[in-house]
Motif scaffolding. Structure first.
Motif, PDB file in Angstrom:
ATOM      1  N   LEU A  53       0.814  -1.215   0.000  1.00 22.34           N
ATOM      2  CA  LEU A  53       0.000   0.000   0.000  1.00 22.34           C
ATOM      3  C   LEU A  53       0.850   1.269   0.000  1.00 22.34           C
ATOM      4  O   LEU A  53       0.340   2.356   0.262  1.00 22.34           O
ATOM      5  CB  LEU A  53      -0.943  -0.006   1.213  1.00 22.34           C
ATOM      6  CG  LEU A  53      -1.858  -1.225   1.344  1.00 22.34           C
ATOM      7  CD1 LEU A  53      -2.718  -1.106   2.596  1.00 22.34           C
ATOM      8  CD2 LEU A  53      -2.721  -1.395   0.108  1.00 22.34           C
ATOM      9  N   SER A  54       2.133   1.151  -0.328  1.00 26.34           N
ATOM     10  CA  SER A  54       3.031   2.301  -0.247  1.00 26.34           C
ATOM     11  C   SER A  54       2.655   3.430  -1.193  1.00 26.34           C
ATOM     12  O   SER A  54       3.013   4.584  -0.948  1.00 26.34           O
ATOM     13  CB  SER A  54       4.482   1.870  -0.497  1.00 26.34           C
ATOM     14  OG  SER A  54       4.619   1.293  -1.782  1.00 26.34           O
ATOM     15  N   LEU A  86       3.117   0.526   4.495  1.00 28.15           N
ATOM     16  CA  LEU A  86       2.138   1.464   5.044  1.00 28.15           C
ATOM     17  C   LEU A  86       2.741   2.856   5.192  1.00 28.15           C
ATOM     18  O   LEU A  86       3.757   3.028   5.862  1.00 28.15           O
ATOM     19  CB  LEU A  86       1.630   0.976   6.398  1.00 28.15           C
ATOM     20  CG  LEU A  86       0.884  -0.351   6.402  1.00 28.15           C
ATOM     21  CD1 LEU A  86       0.457  -0.704   7.813  1.00 28.15           C
ATOM     22  CD2 LEU A  86      -0.314  -0.314   5.472  1.00 28.15           C
ATOM     23  N   SER A  87       2.102   3.821   4.566  1.00 30.42           N
ATOM     24  CA  SER A  87       2.505   5.219   4.724  1.00 30.42           C
ATOM     25  C   SER A  87       2.085   5.683   6.115  1.00 30.42           C
ATOM     26  O   SER A  87       1.269   5.031   6.779  1.00 30.42           O
ATOM     27  CB  SER A  87       1.813   6.073   3.669  1.00 30.42           C
ATOM     28  OG  SER A  87       0.404   6.086   3.913  1.00 30.42           O
ATOM     29  N   HIS A  95      -4.630   2.513  12.835  1.00 32.35           N
ATOM     30  CA  HIS A  95      -4.587   2.632  14.285  1.00 32.35           C
ATOM     31  C   HIS A  95      -5.856   3.298  14.829  1.00 32.35           C
ATOM     32  O   HIS A  95      -6.448   2.821  15.797  1.00 32.35           O
ATOM     33  CB  HIS A  95      -3.343   3.413  14.719  1.00 32.35           C
ATOM     34  CG  HIS A  95      -3.231   3.557  16.200  1.00 32.35           C
ATOM     35  ND1 HIS A  95      -2.923   2.498  17.027  1.00 32.35           N
ATOM     36  CD2 HIS A  95      -3.416   4.630  17.007  1.00 32.35           C
ATOM     37  CE1 HIS A  95      -2.922   2.913  18.274  1.00 32.35           C
ATOM     38  NE2 HIS A  95      -3.211   4.203  18.292  1.00 32.35           N
ATOM     39  N   ALA A  96      -6.275   4.396  14.208  1.00 30.55           N
ATOM     40  CA  ALA A  96      -7.459   5.128  14.677  1.00 30.55           C
ATOM     41  C   ALA A  96      -8.725   4.270  14.590  1.00 30.55           C
ATOM     42  O   ALA A  96      -9.625   4.404  15.416  1.00 30.55           O
ATOM     43  CB  ALA A  96      -7.637   6.413  13.869  1.00 30.55           C
ATOM     44  N   SER A  97      -8.788   3.403  13.597  1.00 33.22           N
ATOM     45  CA  SER A  97      -9.966   2.561  13.423  1.00 33.22           C
ATOM     46  C   SER A  97      -9.883   1.263  14.219  1.00 33.22           C
ATOM     47  O   SER A  97     -10.845   0.503  14.276  1.00 33.22           O
ATOM     48  CB  SER A  97     -10.151   2.222  11.933  1.00 33.22           C
ATOM     49  OG  SER A  97      -9.058   1.447  11.477  1.00 33.22           O
ATOM     50  N   GLY A  98      -8.721   1.009  14.828  1.00 32.13           N
ATOM     51  CA  GLY A  98      -8.529  -0.227  15.575  1.00 32.13           C
ATOM     52  C   GLY A  98      -8.187  -1.415  14.694  1.00 32.13           C
ATOM     53  O   GLY A  98      -8.028  -2.525  15.187  1.00 32.13           O
ATOM     54  N   LEU A  99      -8.063  -1.187  13.412  1.00 29.44           N
ATOM     55  CA  LEU A  99      -7.802  -2.279  12.481  1.00 29.44           C
ATOM     56  C   LEU A  99      -6.323  -2.662  12.415  1.00 29.44           C
ATOM     57  O   LEU A  99      -5.969  -3.648  11.766  1.00 29.44           O
ATOM     58  CB  LEU A  99      -8.318  -1.932  11.087  1.00 29.44           C
ATOM     59  CG  LEU A  99      -9.833  -1.798  10.994  1.00 29.44           C
ATOM     60  CD1 LEU A  99     -10.249  -1.402   9.592  1.00 29.44           C
ATOM     61  CD2 LEU A  99     -10.515  -3.085  11.420  1.00 29.44           C
ATOM     62  N   ASP A 100      -5.474  -1.896  13.100  1.00 31.26           N
ATOM     63  CA  ASP A 100      -4.060  -2.256  13.124  1.00 31.26           C
ATOM     64  C   ASP A 100      -3.854  -3.609  13.805  1.00 31.26           C
ATOM     65  O   ASP A 100      -2.865  -4.280  13.578  1.00 31.26           O
ATOM     66  CB  ASP A 100      -3.224  -1.172  13.801  1.00 31.26           C
ATOM     67  CG  ASP A 100      -3.696  -0.826  15.202  1.00 31.26           C
ATOM     68  OD1 ASP A 100      -4.870  -1.062  15.533  1.00 31.26           O
ATOM     69  OD2 ASP A 100      -2.876  -0.300  15.972  1.00 31.26           O
ATOM     70  N   PHE A 103      -4.896  -6.787  10.914  1.00 31.60           N
ATOM     71  CA  PHE A 103      -4.106  -7.137   9.736  1.00 31.60           C
ATOM     72  C   PHE A 103      -2.651  -7.356  10.128  1.00 31.60           C
ATOM     73  O   PHE A 103      -2.049  -6.489  10.752  1.00 31.60           O
ATOM     74  CB  PHE A 103      -4.146  -6.018   8.684  1.00 31.60           C
ATOM     75  CG  PHE A 103      -5.463  -5.862   8.008  1.00 31.60           C
ATOM     76  CD1 PHE A 103      -5.815  -6.682   6.943  1.00 31.60           C
ATOM     77  CD2 PHE A 103      -6.360  -4.892   8.415  1.00 31.60           C
ATOM     78  CE1 PHE A 103      -7.032  -6.542   6.306  1.00 31.60           C
ATOM     79  CE2 PHE A 103      -7.582  -4.739   7.787  1.00 31.60           C
ATOM     80  CZ  PHE A 103      -7.913  -5.570   6.728  1.00 31.60           C
ATOM     81  N   PRO A 104      -2.084  -8.481   9.714  1.00 33.95           N
ATOM     82  CA  PRO A 104      -0.636  -8.612   9.877  1.00 33.95           C
ATOM     83  C   PRO A 104       0.062  -7.599   8.973  1.00 33.95           C
ATOM     84  O   PRO A 104      -0.407  -7.334   7.868  1.00 33.95           O
ATOM     85  CB  PRO A 104      -0.330 -10.038   9.409  1.00 33.95           C
ATOM     86  CG  PRO A 104      -1.639 -10.722   9.245  1.00 33.95           C
ATOM     87  CD  PRO A 104      -2.688  -9.657   9.146  1.00 33.95           C
ATOM     88  N   VAL A 105       1.148  -7.022   9.469  1.00 35.40           N
ATOM     89  CA  VAL A 105       1.897  -6.030   8.702  1.00 35.40           C
ATOM     90  C   VAL A 105       3.323  -6.523   8.504  1.00 35.40           C
ATOM     91  O   VAL A 105       3.970  -6.957   9.460  1.00 35.40           O
ATOM     92  CB  VAL A 105       1.905  -4.649   9.406  1.00 35.40           C
ATOM     93  CG1 VAL A 105       2.796  -3.665   8.664  1.00 35.40           C
ATOM     94  CG2 VAL A 105       0.488  -4.117   9.533  1.00 35.40           C
ATOM     95  N   MET A 106       3.761  -6.479   7.264  1.00 38.57           N
ATOM     96  CA  MET A 106       5.134  -6.855   6.921  1.00 38.57           C
ATOM     97  C   MET A 106       5.910  -5.565   6.713  1.00 38.57           C
ATOM     98  O   MET A 106       5.475  -4.697   5.951  1.00 38.57           O
ATOM     99  CB  MET A 106       5.121  -7.674   5.626  1.00 38.57           C
ATOM    100  CG  MET A 106       6.459  -8.183   5.179  1.00 38.57           C
ATOM    101  SD  MET A 106       6.366  -9.028   3.583  1.00 38.57           S
ATOM    102  CE  MET A 106       5.389 -10.458   3.978  1.00 38.57           C
TER     103      MET A 106
END
Length: 107
Positions: A53-54, A86-87, A95-100, A103-106
């Motif tokens: 998503l960069s 992620l930008s 983070h604000a939506s709690g969805l952090d 989703f796993p983040v690479m």
């Protein structure tokens, strides 16, 4: 919104993760196109679908909902959906939506 590239990571092996690079806005105007492309990618992904998503410049609430829907569809097929590139904007949005935590983040 466009898919810049769709390719297996690390070669074309049967178990190679699939990488999709998205660019532009994920909004009400592009939502269905992005959803179709991601669902199509699930058809040839084996165990891991990585979304870069960069180059995403905007993502609205509908876009987050779409990502959750694709993640659920991926899970049902035994595929893990991972976000990368992620930008700061996308990091704050997740983070604000709690969805952090969803989703796993690479890195």
């Amino acid at each position: 919104m466009s898919v810049i590239d769709t390719a297996p990571l690390g070669g074309a092996g049967a178990s190679a993760p699939t990488l999709m690079r998205l660019s532009g806005d994920i909004d009400i105007l592009t939502l269905e196109q992005v959803r179709r492309q991601l669902m199509s990618a699930l058809n040839y992904s084996n165990s891991l679908l990585v979304l870069d998503l960069s180059q995403v410049t905007f993502c609205g609430a509908d876009g987050l909902g779409m990502l959750l829907g694709v993640r659920a569809r991926a899970r049902a097929r035994g595929i893990t959906l991972v976000l990368t590139g992620l930008s700061p904007f996308m990091t704050r949005l997740l983070h604000a939506s709690g969805l952090d935590r969803s989703f796993p983040v690479m890195l």
